[in-house]
Design an enzyme around this catalytic site. Sequence first.
Site, PDB file in Angstrom:
ATOM      1  N   THR A 157     -70.064  22.639-129.616  1.00 48.97           N
ATOM      2  CA  THR A 157     -69.142  21.669-130.210  1.00 48.97           C
ATOM      3  C   THR A 157     -68.838  22.246-131.588  1.00 48.97           C
ATOM      4  OG1 THR A 157     -70.885  20.339-131.208  1.00 48.97           O
ATOM      5  CG2 THR A 157     -70.182  19.678-129.010  1.00 48.97           C
ATOM      6  N   HIS A 158     -67.627  22.099-132.039  1.00 49.39           N
ATOM      7  CA  HIS A 158     -67.181  22.687-133.318  1.00 49.39           C
ATOM      8  C   HIS A 158     -67.387  24.199-133.333  1.00 49.39           C
ATOM      9  CE1 HIS A 158     -67.265  18.506-134.834  1.00 49.39           C
ATOM     10  NE2 HIS A 158     -68.382  18.428-134.131  1.00 49.39           N
ATOM     11  N   SER A 279     -55.961  50.774-126.243  1.00 48.50           N
ATOM     12  CA  SER A 279     -55.134  50.867-127.438  1.00 48.50           C
ATOM     13  C   SER A 279     -54.574  52.282-127.528  1.00 48.50           C
ATOM     14  CB  SER A 279     -55.988  50.558-128.666  1.00 48.50           C
ATOM     15  OG  SER A 279     -55.474  51.208-129.804  1.00 48.50           O
ATOM     16  N   LYS A 285     -61.034  50.773-127.456  1.00 46.78           N
ATOM     17  CA  LYS A 285     -60.580  49.404-127.200  1.00 46.78           C
ATOM     18  C   LYS A 285     -60.441  49.055-125.727  1.00 46.78           C
ATOM     19  CE  LYS A 285     -59.466  46.538-129.856  1.00 46.78           C
ATOM     20  NZ  LYS A 285     -58.345  46.432-130.774  1.00 46.78           N
ATOM     21  N   GLU A 292     -54.588  36.868-123.252  1.00 46.20           N
ATOM     22  CA  GLU A 292     -53.776  36.568-124.433  1.00 46.20           C
ATOM     23  C   GLU A 292     -52.341  36.216-124.044  1.00 46.20           C
ATOM     24  OE1 GLU A 292     -54.261  39.621-127.576  1.00 46.20           O
ATOM     25  OE2 GLU A 292     -56.005  40.205-126.430  1.00 46.20           O
ATOM     26  N   TYR A 319     -22.999  11.305-115.876  1.00 49.31           N
ATOM     27  CA  TYR A 319     -23.102  12.753-116.069  1.00 49.31           C
ATOM     28  C   TYR A 319     -22.434  13.181-117.374  1.00 49.31           C
ATOM     29  CZ  TYR A 319     -22.694  17.771-115.562  1.00 49.31           C
ATOM     30  OH  TYR A 319     -22.783  19.109-115.792  1.00 49.31           O
TER      31      TYR A 319
HETATM   32  N1  ARG Z   1     -22.615  23.393-113.687  1.00 52.85           N
HETATM   33  C1  ARG Z   1     -22.740  21.986-113.799  1.00 52.85           C
HETATM   34  C2  ARG Z   1     -24.176  21.609-114.193  1.00 52.85           C
HETATM   35  O1  ARG Z   1     -25.023  22.462-114.124  1.00 52.85           O
HETATM   36  C3  ARG Z   1     -22.410  21.351-112.487  1.00 52.85           C
HETATM   37  C4  ARG Z   1     -21.870  19.955-112.571  1.00 52.85           C
HETATM   38  C5  ARG Z   1     -20.615  19.947-113.291  1.00 52.85           C
HETATM   39  N2  ARG Z   1     -19.940  18.700-113.216  1.00 52.85           N
HETATM   40  C6  ARG Z   1     -18.954  18.430-114.058  1.00 52.85           C
HETATM   41  N3  ARG Z   1     -18.383  17.310-113.888  1.00 52.85           N
HETATM   42  N4  ARG Z   1     -18.593  19.258-114.990  1.00 52.85           N
HETATM   43  O2  ARG Z   1     -24.481  20.536-114.584  1.00 52.85           O
END
Ligand code: ARG
Length: 461
Positions: A157-158, A279, A285, A292, A319
């Site tokens: 711990t720590h 290295s 090394k 990492e 959308y």
């Molecule tokens: N390339 C667009 C996207 O990845 C597809 C949908 C586009 N629709 C639109 N109404 N512009 O979201």
Amino acid sequence: MSTKKLWGGRFQQQASKWVDEFGASISFDQQMADEDIEGSLAHVKMLGHTKILDAADVKKIVAGLEALQQELHEGKLHFTVENEDIHMNLEALLTEKIGPVAGKLHTARSRNDQVATDFHLYLKNRLPKIVNEITTLQKTLVAMAEKNVETVMPGYTHLQHAQPISYGHYLMAYYQMLKRDKERFTFNMTHTDIMPLGAAALAGTTFPIDREYTAKELGFGQVYANSLDAVSDRDFALEFLSNSAILMLHLSRFCEEISMWVSHEFKYLELSDAYTTGSSIMPQKKNPDMAELIRGKSGRVYGHLMALLSTMKSLPLAYNKDLQEDKEGVFDTVKTLLPSLKVFNGMLKTAKPNIERMKQATENDFSNATELADYLAAKGVPFREAHGIVGQLVLKGLQTHQNLQDMSLEQLKEASPKIEADVYHDLKSEVAVQRRHSLGGTGFDQVKLQIKNAKQELGED
Ligand code: ARG
């Protein structure tokens, strides 16, 4: 100037080439080409099933899409920026192949529900692969833990020696984290398994579509119940990125420890040459580069989560073009997770614990101080008082360069007459570990129980 767009009807001016380039997503969304064709096939079959399109047209479109699918798999399809995204590229290619009837495919569909569907399918196809890789790593951990139930190492711990533990117990801690990671990804599947298709642009459609039919064709368990939600939310992707960030966090902690364990200071582990690098200047090394790099890669995954959260924040329904920014981070995360899990598994599997060195490290310290306090407490000394007595002994030991087990019984008795010769048994690190029988503790029997349960969970019993 670019060529006429599929949506170009109401436009009098065309966009410049560089505007096209800025708006295009084809450079990355072509990774969903398979899913886009799959979605189109299901959609057109549904249009036939519901008699929205006649059978002859459906047949032509299906044949055209299948031919495109074949060419895609053969690496023969060529996409262009002028066609903006994967949806319009494939429609243009379909038109080249079968003529204007291709234009009927987009009946009762919008790119808005199309892209959301492709994205769901993309992740739906990849989540099981991630879950499988996690399972492989869990199996490695269980197999290694089984061999090392009685391998004793310092628990920290720590980053200070705290109490000795079983190396098997340490390995099983990561098994348990991965178990929850797997549960999260499995749950992620529930929200990814909902089909947006049929939501159309945002409001549904006047055509008598059958969304259940399309969902069945595509293997979706559910359909989105609200068209606005269907085209505009990406919480399934956010869940994925969040789950991925947590998984990478777990791997990065493990990687950090591996990097320490292989160092000259610890020497608890030796990695196989196959997972280390030398290295260019220092001949001696042997660097734990893979550990990492996996630790480092956690950063980009967190970045992708933050990026999508920020993109989504305050977006009005439904959308918006902002949503085009949802994909690259998710694609990159899939491309980061799968090899990270694979490489990590190989690295761990071939790592050799230095059992002697781990044991030694538990004997050259005061990590048995709690044992002595517990010993006194078991003999009726209030624990707080016992803690004080042992603290004094530790102080003395630091001054005389003696560990508790190196002190004579006389010395110990000076601190408390309750101490008897049997104390030396309790002060042994393997005894300290073995006796921690409490549920979930590092006691050998508890570690064995964890392993037994894990094997059951993995179907390995
Ligand atoms: N390339 C667009 C996207 O990845 C597809 C949908 C586009 N629709 C639109 N109404 N512009 O979201």
